[in-house]
Motif scaffolding. Structure first.
Motif, PDB file in Angstrom:
ATOM      1  N   GLY A 576       6.200   1.560  17.143  1.00 28.83           N
ATOM      2  CA  GLY A 576       5.727   0.189  17.010  1.00 28.83           C
ATOM      3  C   GLY A 576       5.556  -0.569  18.303  1.00 28.83           C
ATOM      4  O   GLY A 576       5.096  -1.711  18.293  1.00 28.83           O
ATOM      5  N   LEU A 577       5.919   0.028  19.446  1.00 26.59           N
ATOM      6  CA  LEU A 577       5.825  -0.664  20.729  1.00 26.59           C
ATOM      7  C   LEU A 577       4.601  -0.181  21.500  1.00 26.59           C
ATOM      8  O   LEU A 577       4.096   0.910  21.286  1.00 26.59           O
ATOM      9  CB  LEU A 577       7.101  -0.434  21.537  1.00 26.59           C
ATOM     10  CG  LEU A 577       8.391  -0.893  20.850  1.00 26.59           C
ATOM     11  CD1 LEU A 577       9.593  -0.615  21.736  1.00 26.59           C
ATOM     12  CD2 LEU A 577       8.321  -2.380  20.487  1.00 26.59           C
ATOM     13  N   GLY A 578       4.158  -1.014  22.435  1.00 26.84           N
ATOM     14  CA  GLY A 578       2.942  -0.709  23.172  1.00 26.84           C
ATOM     15  C   GLY A 578       1.677  -1.107  22.446  1.00 26.84           C
ATOM     16  O   GLY A 578       0.585  -1.006  23.000  1.00 26.84           O
ATOM     17  N   ASP A 579       1.796  -1.579  21.188  1.00 24.63           N
ATOM     18  CA  ASP A 579       0.625  -1.965  20.416  1.00 24.63           C
ATOM     19  C   ASP A 579      -0.016  -3.212  21.032  1.00 24.63           C
ATOM     20  O   ASP A 579       0.672  -4.080  21.572  1.00 24.63           O
ATOM     21  CB  ASP A 579       1.000  -2.245  18.964  1.00 24.63           C
ATOM     22  CG  ASP A 579       1.455  -0.985  18.230  1.00 24.63           C
ATOM     23  OD1 ASP A 579       1.541   0.075  18.871  1.00 24.63           O
ATOM     24  OD2 ASP A 579       1.731  -1.077  17.021  1.00 24.63           O
ATOM     25  N   THR A 580      -1.333  -3.291  20.902  1.00 21.69           N
ATOM     26  CA  THR A 580      -2.100  -4.359  21.543  1.00 21.69           C
ATOM     27  C   THR A 580      -2.304  -5.545  20.611  1.00 21.69           C
ATOM     28  O   THR A 580      -2.612  -5.385  19.427  1.00 21.69           O
ATOM     29  CB  THR A 580      -3.469  -3.825  21.990  1.00 21.69           C
ATOM     30  OG1 THR A 580      -3.267  -2.804  22.981  1.00 21.69           O
ATOM     31  CG2 THR A 580      -4.326  -4.927  22.593  1.00 21.69           C
ATOM     32  N   VAL A 581      -2.112  -6.732  21.151  1.00 23.11           N
ATOM     33  CA  VAL A 581      -2.426  -7.996  20.485  1.00 23.11           C
ATOM     34  C   VAL A 581      -3.527  -8.662  21.303  1.00 23.11           C
ATOM     35  O   VAL A 581      -3.400  -8.788  22.533  1.00 23.11           O
ATOM     36  CB  VAL A 581      -1.194  -8.915  20.397  1.00 23.11           C
ATOM     37  CG1 VAL A 581      -1.549 -10.258  19.762  1.00 23.11           C
ATOM     38  CG2 VAL A 581      -0.080  -8.235  19.607  1.00 23.11           C
ATOM     39  N   SER A 582      -4.607  -9.074  20.654  1.00 23.24           N
ATOM     40  CA  SER A 582      -5.764  -9.634  21.367  1.00 23.24           C
ATOM     41  C   SER A 582      -5.947 -11.106  21.022  1.00 23.24           C
ATOM     42  O   SER A 582      -5.710 -11.524  19.882  1.00 23.24           O
ATOM     43  CB  SER A 582      -7.039  -8.862  21.007  1.00 23.24           C
ATOM     44  OG  SER A 582      -6.912  -7.499  21.334  1.00 23.24           O
ATOM     45  N   ARG A 583      -6.368 -11.863  22.029  1.00 24.89           N
ATOM     46  CA  ARG A 583      -6.725 -13.267  21.808  1.00 24.89           C
ATOM     47  C   ARG A 583      -8.138 -13.335  21.266  1.00 24.89           C
ATOM     48  O   ARG A 583      -9.029 -12.636  21.716  1.00 24.89           O
ATOM     49  CB  ARG A 583      -6.646 -14.066  23.104  1.00 24.89           C
ATOM     50  CG  ARG A 583      -5.233 -14.310  23.600  1.00 24.89           C
ATOM     51  CD  ARG A 583      -5.236 -15.115  24.899  1.00 24.89           C
ATOM     52  NE  ARG A 583      -5.910 -16.404  24.747  1.00 24.89           N
ATOM     53  CZ  ARG A 583      -7.048 -16.731  25.335  1.00 24.89           C
ATOM     54  NH1 ARG A 583      -7.654 -15.883  26.159  1.00 24.89           N
ATOM     55  NH2 ARG A 583      -7.577 -17.917  25.157  1.00 24.89           N
ATOM     56  N   GLN A 584      -8.324 -14.211  20.270  1.00 26.23           N
ATOM     57  CA  GLN A 584      -9.648 -14.467  19.722  1.00 26.23           C
ATOM     58  C   GLN A 584      -9.943 -15.954  19.818  1.00 26.23           C
ATOM     59  O   GLN A 584      -9.077 -16.742  20.203  1.00 26.23           O
ATOM     60  CB  GLN A 584      -9.726 -14.001  18.258  1.00 26.23           C
ATOM     61  CG  GLN A 584      -9.549 -12.490  18.091  1.00 26.23           C
ATOM     62  CD  GLN A 584      -9.649 -12.054  16.642  1.00 26.23           C
ATOM     63  OE1 GLN A 584      -9.161 -12.737  15.741  1.00 26.23           O
ATOM     64  NE2 GLN A 584     -10.267 -10.909  16.411  1.00 26.23           N
ATOM     65  N   VAL A 585     -11.158 -16.343  19.462  1.00 25.22           N
ATOM     66  CA  VAL A 585     -11.559 -17.737  19.604  1.00 25.22           C
ATOM     67  C   VAL A 585     -10.633 -18.659  18.822  1.00 25.22           C
ATOM     68  O   VAL A 585     -10.177 -19.684  19.326  1.00 25.22           O
ATOM     69  CB  VAL A 585     -13.018 -17.920  19.130  1.00 25.22           C
ATOM     70  CG1 VAL A 585     -13.384 -19.413  19.145  1.00 25.22           C
ATOM     71  CG2 VAL A 585     -13.971 -17.119  19.999  1.00 25.22           C
ATOM     72  N   ASN A 586     -10.293 -18.273  17.597  1.00 26.78           N
ATOM     73  CA  ASN A 586      -9.486 -19.155  16.743  1.00 26.78           C
ATOM     74  C   ASN A 586      -8.097 -18.624  16.460  1.00 26.78           C
ATOM     75  O   ASN A 586      -7.420 -19.105  15.556  1.00 26.78           O
ATOM     76  CB  ASN A 586     -10.214 -19.385  15.413  1.00 26.78           C
ATOM     77  CG  ASN A 586     -11.505 -20.149  15.589  1.00 26.78           C
ATOM     78  OD1 ASN A 586     -11.555 -21.101  16.347  1.00 26.78           O
ATOM     79  ND2 ASN A 586     -12.551 -19.705  14.907  1.00 26.78           N
ATOM     80  N   GLY A 587      -7.667 -17.600  17.213  1.00 26.47           N
ATOM     81  CA  GLY A 587      -6.345 -17.075  16.916  1.00 26.47           C
ATOM     82  C   GLY A 587      -6.056 -15.771  17.638  1.00 26.47           C
ATOM     83  O   GLY A 587      -6.428 -15.591  18.806  1.00 26.47           O
ATOM     84  N   LEU A 588      -5.407 -14.836  16.945  1.00 32.98           N
ATOM     85  CA  LEU A 588      -4.988 -13.564  17.510  1.00 32.98           C
ATOM     86  C   LEU A 588      -5.387 -12.438  16.560  1.00 32.98           C
ATOM     87  O   LEU A 588      -5.653 -12.669  15.374  1.00 32.98           O
ATOM     88  CB  LEU A 588      -3.468 -13.538  17.711  1.00 32.98           C
ATOM     89  CG  LEU A 588      -2.862 -14.598  18.626  1.00 32.98           C
ATOM     90  CD1 LEU A 588      -1.334 -14.553  18.546  1.00 32.98           C
ATOM     91  CD2 LEU A 588      -3.316 -14.385  20.074  1.00 32.98           C
ATOM     92  N   SER A 589      -5.407 -11.205  17.062  1.00 26.07           N
ATOM     93  CA  SER A 589      -5.633 -10.044  16.211  1.00 26.07           C
ATOM     94  C   SER A 589      -4.646  -8.952  16.602  1.00 26.07           C
ATOM     95  O   SER A 589      -4.301  -8.801  17.776  1.00 26.07           O
ATOM     96  CB  SER A 589      -7.071  -9.532  16.330  1.00 26.07           C
ATOM     97  OG  SER A 589      -7.325  -9.041  17.635  1.00 26.07           O
ATOM     98  N   ALA A 590      -4.195  -8.202  15.600  1.00 25.46           N
ATOM     99  CA  ALA A 590      -3.254  -7.101  15.828  1.00 25.46           C
ATOM    100  C   ALA A 590      -3.244  -6.210  14.605  1.00 25.46           C
ATOM    101  O   ALA A 590      -3.305  -6.694  13.469  1.00 25.46           O
ATOM    102  CB  ALA A 590      -1.848  -7.637  16.103  1.00 25.46           C
ATOM    103  N   SER A 591      -3.175  -4.903  14.825  1.00 30.15           N
ATOM    104  CA  SER A 591      -3.050  -3.901  13.766  1.00 30.15           C
ATOM    105  C   SER A 591      -4.085  -4.081  12.666  1.00 30.15           C
ATOM    106  O   SER A 591      -3.809  -3.886  11.485  1.00 30.15           O
ATOM    107  CB  SER A 591      -1.640  -3.936  13.160  1.00 30.15           C
ATOM    108  OG  SER A 591      -1.345  -2.715  12.510  1.00 30.15           O
ATOM    109  N   GLY A 592      -5.314  -4.431  13.077  1.00 35.94           N
ATOM    110  CA  GLY A 592      -6.403  -4.566  12.125  1.00 35.94           C
ATOM    111  C   GLY A 592      -6.532  -5.935  11.502  1.00 35.94           C
ATOM    112  O   GLY A 592      -7.525  -6.227  10.826  1.00 35.94           O
ATOM    113  N   TYR A 593      -5.528  -6.810  11.688  1.00 34.12           N
ATOM    114  CA  TYR A 593      -5.549  -8.143  11.117  1.00 34.12           C
ATOM    115  C   TYR A 593      -6.090  -9.158  12.111  1.00 34.12           C
ATOM    116  O   TYR A 593      -5.861  -9.057  13.322  1.00 34.12           O
ATOM    117  CB  TYR A 593      -4.139  -8.597  10.719  1.00 34.12           C
ATOM    118  CG  TYR A 593      -3.589  -7.959   9.470  1.00 34.12           C
ATOM    119  CD1 TYR A 593      -4.131  -8.257   8.224  1.00 34.12           C
ATOM    120  CD2 TYR A 593      -2.512  -7.088   9.541  1.00 34.12           C
ATOM    121  CE1 TYR A 593      -3.613  -7.693   7.072  1.00 34.12           C
ATOM    122  CE2 TYR A 593      -1.984  -6.520   8.390  1.00 34.12           C
ATOM    123  CZ  TYR A 593      -2.544  -6.822   7.158  1.00 34.12           C
ATOM    124  OH  TYR A 593      -2.030  -6.260   6.022  1.00 34.12           O
TER     125      TYR A 593
END
Length: 607
Positions: A576-593
């Protein structure tokens, strides 16, 4: 990513209310060749422990070479209807499913439909990855091989949480997760990945031209006469299956999307046939199921040279060492895999040199500790029957030292150890304060003391008195080692060193990431049993800390480590570590969400 605070290895007793369970009754004298004595002992012990732990049902099988010594069911498969567990009752196998998946993949390697060391992209052409570890993205794609997928060294994230309970076809998985960010450098460490095995399942379908269930039935389950076994998303089609229970209550029968990783329904009796095939170098009832060379490859260590894996040895699908668990005996080689989740527990452990095996499955979340101890003790008794000598005296027990001899670490020691550690179970905080060293994990706090042999131990004081050790965490040696330039928190348990976490220093925070503080909800998700409903981000001691939410229930804290203005990772290495969280215009994305902000950084947060 974002796990519940439950079922944490090495910390199970710590998170309990009092500590570990009492010791089981001592077995009677066991004579060489007397398996009947073992059976009589287990027939008495198992119901007692099930009643003690409120376990609904359990099934067990003992194997010696090509002989099924004993198979027996205990308790209830369905409490409402009073249906008893029999040797033919099917349970969810969880992670043990991967052993059958690995075997099916090796069958296709033998048929030259798959290749162990070819990029998996040759079979799943639509699948590609993104990598912060490679300058050439094509090189990153080439690094994802079947061998690395089977040995959990692919560098892929452990899970893809979006649509985890969906029913869409396995063959869609490569396209749906295409473009996923690698969590670690392929081939550098073992990081358990259900996502990786989901892709193996898709490769089996693609290369065989059959559905996963059809291929596994025709190539493995039917030839082994595993008549109560199948890879189904639910147990609704099975009249002989057990219902899962949690705290005495029946749980739902959730759909399993990643069938190749955890979708097997089976019984210990059925799995004993699989084990006997392995012991017979791939043959069963005169039929060659798998080549002996493939079995040798399955049981050959694949992670030699991975410094971050320490003493945990990984084969193709199999764990080839206890990895911190209690060993069966000194010098006794042990191969194993466990399974859990959806309120089922399973353990399959075999001794290759003695050709002994124990398989235990239970349909209750309370059974985890019991299944582990029963497996270990049963194998020790079987060894005693085989050799005529007791396996363990004091040499199998963890060192035990008196509480009175423990002392507060020196100031320089406290300074060296204090910090934030990223672990697979959340943030492990070690603080040097008030002239003592304290630890905190998952909301539980304790003091860390050195014993006379230099071991760092966890203890807790209640009403002025030292409590007994906090379960397994109180018995292991904790220390910080520098490995490949990384400060690793390690535990030494039963003579084996394993990684617990990695020390993380507070990073510089850009304004973009500092402004992500707030709460977020999942955007446009209509999953019936979604594993995640939201996340929150806050600042703590110079770190960004991210926490999952599931219908208002807080999940685990992780350190969020920015990589650039658009991407951050869950700090550390491992599950579960090292996974990427990305910034988006209106929020965040992670694990397909995708997550939409519900509270701004300026709104007071109730965390």
């Amino acid at each position: 990513m974002f796990r519940r605070l439950r079922g944490i290895p090495l910390l199970g007793c710590l998170l309990g209310s009092i500590g570990c369970h009492s010791q089981p009754p001592a077995p009677p004298p066991i004579q060489k060749g007397d398996y009947g004595a073992i059976i009589r002992y287990l027939q008495t012990r198992i119901p007692q422990e099930m009643a003690r732990d409120n376990v609904a049902g359990l099934s067990i099988a003992l194997v010696n070479g090509q002989e099924l010594i004993w198979a027996r069911g205990f308790g209830l498969a369905d409490k409402d209807l009073g249906v008893p567990v029999t040797p033919n009752t099917a349970f969810r196998a969880g992670g043990i499913s991967k052993l059958l998946t690995a075997t099916a993949a090796l069958q296709l390697v033998e048929q030259q439909h798959l290749a162990l060391d070819a990029p998996i992209q040759q079979t799943l052409r639509e699948f590609y990855v993104r990598s912060r570890f490679h300058s050439d993205q094509a090189e990153a794609d080439r690094a994802i091989t079947l061998r690395r997928l089977l040995s959990h060294q692919s560098g892929l994230p452990s899970e893809h949480l979006r649509d985890l309970r969906s029913t869409y076809a396995m063959g869609q998985m490569p396209m749906r997760v295409s473009g996923v960010w690698l969590s670690s450098l392929p081939g550098s460490q073992v990081a358990y990945s259900n996502l990786g095995y989901a892709l193996v399942g898709a490769a089996i379908e693609r290369s065989s031209g059959k559905s996963f269930e059809a291929q596994l039935q025709s190539s493995l389950l039917t030839p082994l006469r595993m008549n109560q076994s199948s890879f189904l998303g639910t147990g609704a089609q099975m009249s002989y299956r057990a219902h899962g229970y949690e705290d005495g209550k029946a749980s739902t029968d959730p759909q399993v999307r990643d069938l190749a990783a955890g979708g097997l329904w089976t019984s210990p009796k059925d799995l004993s046939r699989y084990v006997r095939m392995l012991f017979a170098k791939g043959t069963y009832k005169g039929r060659q199921i798998l080549g002996s060379a493939s079995i040798d490859a399955m049981f050959t260590q694949q992670n030699t040279g991975n410094a971050l894996d320490f003493d945990c040895q990984m084969g193709l699908g199999w764990f080839l060492a206890p990895c911190g668990d209690e060993p069966i005996g000194p010098g006794v080689r042990t191969y194993q895999h466990s399974g859990g989740g959806d309120d089922f527990v399973a353990q399959l452990t075999l001794l290759p040199d003695q050709q002994l095996a124990v398989v235990i499955m239970a349909n209750d979340s309370n059974a985890e500790d019991m299944v582990v101890s029963l497996t270990t003790d049963s194998l020790r008794l079987m060894l005693q029957v085989q050799t005529g000598k007791p396996v363990c005296a004091d040499d199998c027990q963890a060192p035990s030292h008196g509480l009175k001899l423990r002392h507060v670490p020196a100031a320089v020691d406290r300074k060296r150890l204090a910090g934030f550690y990223a672990t697979a179970w959340g943030v492990f905080r070690i603080r040097d304060e008030h002239a003592r060293l304290s630890g905190e994990l998952a909301g539980y706090d304790f003091q860390l003391l050195r014993d006379e042999q230099g071991w760092l131990r966890a203890q807790k004081k209640i009403l002025g008195f030292w409590r007994k050790d906090l379960g397994d965490l109180g018995r292991v040696q904790l220390d910080v080692l520098t490995v490949q330039g990384r400060q690793m928190l390690t535990a030494r348990s039963h003579g084996q060193r394993i990684a617990i976490g990695e020390r993380i220093e507070p990073p510089p925070l850009s304004a973009a990431w500092a402004n992500t503080v707030g709460t977020y909800q999942v955007l446009s998700s209509h999953e019936p049993d979604a594993p995640l409903s939201g996340i929150s981000v806050r600042q703590e001691d110079g770190f960004l800390v991210i926490r999952g939410q599931l219908h208002g229930e807080p999940l685990t804290d992780y350190i969020l480590l920015p990589i650039d203005n658009a991407h951050a990772v869950l700090a550390g290495n491992g599950y579960g570590l090292g996974d990427t969280v990305s910034r988006q215009v209106n929020g965040l994305s992670a694990s397909g969400y995708s997550f939409k902000r519900t509270h701004s950084p300026h709104t007071p947060l109730n965390l």
